[in-house]
Design an enzyme around this catalytic site. Structure first.
Site, PDB file in Angstrom:
ATOM      1  N   LYS A  57      41.106 -31.392  65.558  1.00  0.00           N
ATOM      2  CA  LYS A  57      41.436 -32.814  65.517  1.00  0.00           C
ATOM      3  C   LYS A  57      42.948 -33.038  65.460  1.00  0.00           C
ATOM      4  CE  LYS A  57      37.052 -34.208  65.025  1.00  0.00           C
ATOM      5  NZ  LYS A  57      36.293 -32.948  65.027  1.00  0.00           N
TER       6      LYS A  57
HETATM    7  C1  LIG Z   1      35.068 -32.674  65.552  1.00  0.00           C
HETATM    8  C2  LIG Z   1      34.726 -31.233  65.657  1.00  0.00           C
HETATM    9  C3  LIG Z   1      33.859 -30.772  66.659  1.00  0.00           C
HETATM   10  C4  LIG Z   1      33.180 -31.703  67.637  1.00  0.00           C
HETATM   11  O1  LIG Z   1      34.079 -32.287  68.519  1.00  0.00           O
HETATM   12  P1  LIG Z   1      33.669 -33.605  69.347  1.00  0.00           P
HETATM   13  O2  LIG Z   1      34.894 -34.019  70.041  1.00  0.00           O
HETATM   14  O3  LIG Z   1      33.211 -34.598  68.326  1.00  0.00           O
HETATM   15  O4  LIG Z   1      32.565 -33.211  70.255  1.00  0.00           O
HETATM   16  C5  LIG Z   1      33.634 -29.419  66.728  1.00  0.00           C
HETATM   17  N1  LIG Z   1      34.182 -28.555  65.848  1.00  0.00           N
HETATM   18  C6  LIG Z   1      35.011 -28.972  64.870  1.00  0.00           C
HETATM   19  C7  LIG Z   1      35.558 -27.971  63.907  1.00  0.00           C
HETATM   20  C8  LIG Z   1      35.319 -30.315  64.745  1.00  0.00           C
HETATM   21  O5  LIG Z   1      36.138 -30.721  63.758  1.00  0.00           O
END
Ligand SMILES: *Cc1c(COP(=O)(O)O)cnc(C)c1O
Length: 494
Positions: free
Chosen positions: A112
Site C-alpha cells: 500500500k
Molecule cells: C491490500 C493487500 C492486498 C490486496 O490488494 P488489492 O489491491 O486490494 O487487491 C494483498 N496483500 C496485501 C499484503 C495487502 O495489503
C-alpha cells in the site's frame, strides 16, 4: 485527459477533481476516458531510467493538469528516500526462474505504501486546484494494511485529517499495533464490530450521504478517499508493473516486446487492476493471474461470470485479502462492458448480493485473466516450501500468489516468464509465517515471534516493525457499524 464515472459517462472531471473527490457522487468510480498508449520503443527508453524517472513518465500521461514541477516534487517526495531499497520496488529472481516483485520496502512494509506515499502529495496539489481552501477529510476502511499506510502517508499533512476504521477481529496483531500507535496531530483510528466489508460499506455510505457532505461543507471540509477507489492510488500502481518489466529488459532477462505473465494476490482488485491497465496501455503482458485465499469470490467470478457475495466469510492468515466485495472490479467491468451494464450489475449486487455478466463479457475476461485460490494450509505449505527449497521467505499473501501461480503453470503448461507481486514483509504476519517454517509457537507474544522468525530463517525484521514494541498505544476505541457516522463527527468536532 478527462475522467468519467463508471456509472455515468456524462460525469467528466479533471485528474485533480477525480483525486480530490475520490468517488463520483452517484456512487461510480472515476476512470480515464481513454487509456494512454505506451509503445515498445518507449518502454525501452523507460528501461534506462530509475524508478523516479519511470514514475514521472507514466504518471504524466494521467495527471495532465499537473505541472512538471508539481509532478516532480510529488514523485521525488514519495520515492526518493522513504523506501529501504534504492530500486523502490526491486525484483528478486528465484531459483526456479520466477520473479518476485517486492512492493513492501516502504515505511509500513506493505505494498500500500507504493501508492499511499504519493497520494497525499497528489491530493495536496489536486485540492489546491480543485477545492482551494477546503480541509480534506480522508476516511479509510481497511482490511489492515491500507489503514497504516494511509496514516503514515497523511500524518501531519497540512489541511488534511484522516480517520481509519478497521474490523476489530480482522487484522493481525502487528497491523493493529501499527495503527493504534500512529503518531500525528491530524489522525484518528477506530475499530468496528464487523468485518472489512462492513467497514467499507459504512465508509462508502458516509461518503455518498448528501446531508453529511453539507454538514462538512458548512465547516469548510470535504471528504476524500485513500481507498483504492481513488484514482490517485491506481495511477502510481501502474508504474511498478512498467518498472518491473523495464528491470527485466535492462538486465537482459527478456527483450523489449517479449511477453510476461503477472500474478497478483488480490483482495479489493486494485493491484491487479493496475496490472490490467498496464497491459491495456501496451505493456506486453499475456495473462493476469488473480490469486485469492479461501474467500474465493473472484476466482468464481473470473472463471464463471457469476459474482455472488452470499457465501461464508473466512477470516484467514492473509487478512488483507479477506474481502467479498471487490470494489475495483467495477472498473474492469466498465472497461469491458460499459456504464449501462455496470449500473445494472452494481444495482443487482446491492439488492441481491449477486450478478451475472453476459457471455461476451465473460469471454473478454477469460482472454486476459486466469484465477485460482488456496486455503490457509496450502498457504503455509507454500511458505515452507519456498523457504526450504529457495531460501526465500514470503509473507502469507505472497504465498497465496505463489501457490496459485504454480497451479496455473502446472495446469496450463504456460512457461512465459512470470512476475509475482509480493505485497508484504513476512514479519508483518510473523505468527503464521513462523508456524509455516517452524511449527506452532503459541506461547510466544508477537515480538518474541518476530525474534524467533528472524533467528530460524536468518532474515532480519524491518526496523519500523521491530520498533513498534516501544511505542505507546494512542487509540483503543471500538464502535458498532451503526455509530460510524457519530465517530466521524466526534473526530472532526462538528
Ligand atoms: C491490500 C493487500 C492486498 C490486496 O490488494 P488489492 O489491491 O486490494 O487487491 C494483498 N496483500 C496485501 C499484503 C495487502 O495489503
Amino acid at each position: 485527459m478527462n475522467y468519467v464515472s463508471t456509472r455515468n459517462t456524462e460525469v467528466k472531471v479533471s485528474a485533480s477533481q477525480a483525486i480530490t473527490k475520490g468517488i463520483s457522487s452517484e456512487g461510480g468510480l472515476f476512470v480515464p476516458e481513454n487509456l494512454p498508449a505506451v509503445s515498445v520503443a518507449e518502454i525501452e527508453k523507460l528501461a534506462s531510467l530509475d524508478y523516479i524517472g519511470r514514475a514521472k513518465s507514466i504518471l504524466s500521461l494521467f495527471l495532465t493538469d499537473f505541472t512538471e514541477a508539481e509532478l516532480d516534487s510529488c514523485v521525488k517526495g514519495a520515492y526518493e528516500t522513504g523506501f529501504s531499497s534504492e530500486k523502490v520496488a526491486p525484483l528478486v529472481k528465484l531459483e526456479d526462474g520466477t520473479y518476485i516483485l517486492e512492493l513492501f520496502k516502504g515505511p509500513t512494509c506493505a505494498f500500500k505504501d507504493m501508492a499511499l506515499q504519493i497520494l497525499p502529495r497528489l491530493l495536496t496539489v489536486a485540492s489546491g486546484k480543485a477545492a482551494k481552501g477546503t480541509e480534506i477529510v480522508i476516511l479509510v476502511a481497511t482490511s489492515g494494511d491500507t489503514g497504516k499506510a494511509a496514516l503514515e502517508g497523511f500524518k501531519d499533512v497540512e489541511n488534511t485529517r484522516i480517520l481509519v476504521f478497521y474490523p476489530s477481529d480482522g487484522v493481525s496483531p502487528m497491523q493493529k499495533l501499527q495503527m493504534c500507535t500512529q503518531e500525528g496531530a491530524n489522525v484518528s483510528v477506530c475499530a468496528i464490530q464487523g468485518n472489512f466489508d462492513d467497514a467499507q460499506s459504512g465508509v462508502k455510505k458516509i461518503f455518498t450521504d448528501k446531508a453529511i457532505a453539507e454538514k462538512l461543507a458548512d465547516n469548510g471540509m470535504a471528504f476524500s478517499s485513500a481507498n483504492s477507489i481513488n484514482w490517485g492510488r491506481l495511477g502510481p500502481q501502474i508504474v511498478y508493473y512498467f518498472s518491473a518489466y523495464c528491470d527485466l529488459v535492462a538486465s537482459g532477462d527478456i527483450k523489449a516486446g517479449d511477453a510476461i505473465n503477472v500474478c497478483v494476490p488480490t483482495g479489493n482488485f486494485g493491484n491487479i487492476l493496475a496490472a490490467y491497465y498496464s497491459k491495456e496501455m501496451g505493456l506486453p503482458v499475456k495473462k493476469l493471474i488473480c490469486a485469492s485465499n479461501s474467500n474465493s469470490v473472484l476466482t468464481e467470478f473470473l472463471t464463471t461470470g457469476t459474482y455472488d457475495k452470499n457465501r461464508e466469510f473466512f477470516t484467514t492468515i492473509s487478512p488483507s485479502m479477506d474481502i467479498l466485495i471487490s470494489s475495483n472490479l467495477e472498473r474492469l467491468l466498465y472497461s469491458m462492458s460499459g456504464s449501462e451494464n455496470v449500473c445494472k450489475w452494481m444495482n443487482a449486487l446491492a439488492e441481491t448480493g449477486k450478478y451475472e455478466v453476459d457471455a461476451a463479457t465473460l469471454e473478454a475476461i477469460k482472454a486476459d485473466f486466469a484465477a485460482g485460490c488456496c486455503n490457509d494450509e496450502e498457504t503455509k505449505a507454500t511458505i515452507a516450501d519456498v523457504f526450504k527449497s529457495k531460501d526465500y521467505l514470503c509473507d502469507t499473501h505472497t504465498a497465496v500468489a505463489v501457490k496459485v501461480y504454480n497451479d496455473y503453470k502446472a495446469a496450463s503448461g504456460d512457461a512465459t516468464p512470470v512476475v509475482i507481486a509480493s505485497t508484504a514483509s513476512p514479519f508483518k504476519f510473523s505468527a503464521a509465517v513462523l508456524e509455516a517454517v517452524d511449527g506452532k509457537n503459541d506461547s510466544l507474544d508477537e515480538f518474541e515471534m518476530v525474534e524467533k522468525l528472524a533467528e530460524v530463517t536468518k532474515k532480519s525484521c524491518p526496523e519500523q516493525l521491530a520498533n513498534l514494541r516501544d511505542k505507546a498505544v494512542r487509540f483503543e476505541g471500538c464502535c458498532s457499524k451503526d455509530s460510524m457516522e457519530q465517530v466521524v463527527f466526534d473526530m472532526l468536532g462538528v
